[in-house]
Structures are given as structure tokens and as C-alpha cells.
Design an enzyme around this catalytic site. Structure first.
Site, PDB file in Angstrom:
ATOM      1  CB  SER A  42      39.952  47.142  40.202  1.00 60.42           C
ATOM      2  OG  SER A  42      40.713  48.219  41.516  1.00 60.42           O
TER       3      SER A  42
ATOM      4  CE1 TYR B 266      41.832  47.625  35.300  1.00 60.98           C
ATOM      5  CE2 TYR B 266      42.129  49.172  37.210  1.00 60.98           C
ATOM      6  CZ  TYR B 266      42.434  47.236  36.974  1.00 60.98           C
ATOM      7  OH  TYR B 266      41.923  46.304  37.275  1.00 60.98           O
TER       8      TYR B 266
END
Length: 248
Positions: free
Chosen positions: A140, A154
Site C-alpha cells: 500500500s 495498518y
């Protein structure tokens, strides 16, 4: 051509759309996820649309590490051999550290990083045996820097995944086994459906089209869609913390 592809986390979001787009390219698929009913529906859709393809499904929680190895070996046998494994399964849960939601942060860490490690181990066991294969990690753009509040854990897990991939890529440099790290930006998916529309978010289909193109090119690293995420990632990487805080 990487004919036989395994995708984890294929019951929704990016994984589900990757399955559709790779099926359209004539690839046989092994699809895994926790929600078996969703996998069954996806398999029915794909085999009706592309009757010449083989699509196998397996219920899999990537935090069940022994089962990861079992499923990867079984899928390898079912398809004749796996040519590409896409480590995609993940969670977006999270809370600011110290606010009483260690459970959510722990679940995200165990799924996104330790689960990815298990998948990488299982895939590399197969690839090393034949000295061939393509291992793809879906990271990501949040991996570029540490991020605050609900995204802290995350982002840390996705940075860990990127570092894991880079270590493997360094080891396998100029060898037949290829390793790619994909850094998606804001692509509409089930994980972020609660996020308000922004000028930077793209719909699932075009966003995944960019992911699939980068995977097919077997790029070492790719920020997708390339615009605006490739230049933005560079800015994020070097921005002083006060500027980074205003950007996010």
C-alpha cells in the site's frame, strides 16, 4: 506466460476484481478467502463466462498457518503447477495506539504481516523446488511512511510486507524467481467503502486494471495507479513530519 495464478483474499475488493481481470486474460485460477460462499459465486461467474478455464477455490484464513501450506500445495497440484502467487489477503482494522483496541491492531498485524509471511513461505517452497515462479505482494502507499491514528498499525504492516518482499528480491536478483511489490493508492474496495469520495480515489475496475498491468509487466515495484501515486509517494517519503501531517 504465467498461466496458473493463486490469489488470496479473492472473495471481495481488489482480489475479486483481480480474479475477473486475470480470467479475462485466459489464466487458470486458485482463489482463496475466508468467505467460501463468495468464492463459490465468483467461481460460478467466471466458469460460465470463460468455460475453458480451470477455477479452484479453497476456504482459507491466512492466520491458520499450517492450512496456508496445505492449501498452496493442493492448489499447486490441482492446476499442474502455480506460476504466480499474489499475496493479497488483508485487513484494514485499526485504532490509535493506547485507546483500548489492541485486539483490532493485533488482528491486523497478524493477518497483514504474519499471514503474508506464511503465504510467502508456502509460495517460495513451491518456487524454489522448480526454480521458477512469480511472487507478488500487495502492499500500500501507506507503507511509504508511518501514519497516525487508525492507520498506524495498518501502515506498519504494509511497510513490513514491502521490506519482506525487498529482502527476497535482493536474494533472488538475476535469478528465475521474480518478486514484485505493488503499492496501491486509493482504490475503491470493500475495505475502504466507508471513506468519503476524494479527488484521489478511483473505482475498483480501473484501479485493479493498473495493478494487473504492473503485475503482468513483473515490475519490481509499482505505485498504482501511476498517476498521481508515483509522484505523491516520493513527496510522502521525504516530506518533513509537519508537512506530512497537513497532507494526510
Amino acid at each position: 506466460m504465467r498461466r496458473n495464478i493463486l490469489i488470496t483474499g479473492a472473495s471481495a475488493g481488489l482480489g475479486e476484481e483481480m480474479a475477473r481481470q486475470f480470467a479475462a486474460k485466459g489464466r487458470n485460477l486458485a482463489l482463496t478467502a475466508r468467505r467460501e460462499d463468495r468464492l463459490e459465486a465468483l467461481r460460478a461467474e467466471l466458469t460460465e463466462r470463460y468455460p475453458g478455464l480451470t477455477v479452484v477455490i479453497h476456504k482459507l484464513d491466512v492466520t491458520d498457518h499450517e492450512h496456508v501450506f496445505e492449501v498452496f500445495r493442493k492448489a499447486d497440484a490441482e492446476l499442474g503447477q502455480l506460476d504466480r502467487v499474489i499475496v493479497n489477503a488483508g485487513l484494514g482494522k485499526g485504532a490509535p495506539l493506547g485507546t483500548g483496541r489492541f485486539d483490532a491492531n493485533l488482528q491486523t498485524a497478524e493477518t497483514n504481516f504474519v499471514g503474508a509471511l506464511a503465504q510467502a513461505e508456502a509460495a517460495m517452497e513451491l518456487f524454489r523446488a522448480r526454480n521458477a515462479g512469480h511472487l507478488v505482494f500487495i502492499s500500500s502507499v501507506s507503507a511509504v511512511r508511518g501514519l497516525p491514528k487508525t492507520v498506524t498499525t495498518y501502515a506498519a504492516t504494509k511497510a513490513g510486507v514491502a521490506a519482506l518482499a525487498e529482502g527476497l528480491r535482493l536474494e533472488l536478483l538475476r535469478k528465475p524467481i521474480k518478486v514484485s511489490t505493488i503499492f496501491p493508492g486509493y482504490i475503491r474496495s470493500e475495505m475502504n467503502e466507508h471513506v468519503a469520495n476524494t479527488p484521489l480515489i478511483v473505482d475498483t475496475v480501473p484501479g485493479v486494471r493498473a495493478i494487473v498491468a504492473a503485475i503482468e509487466a513483473e515490475k519490481a515495484t509499482a505505485y498504482v495507479p501511476p498517476w498521481p501515486w508515483s509522484p505523491l509517494a516520493r513527496v510522502m517519503r521525504y516530506a518533513p513530519l509537519p508537512l506530512l501531517k497537513r497532507m494526510i
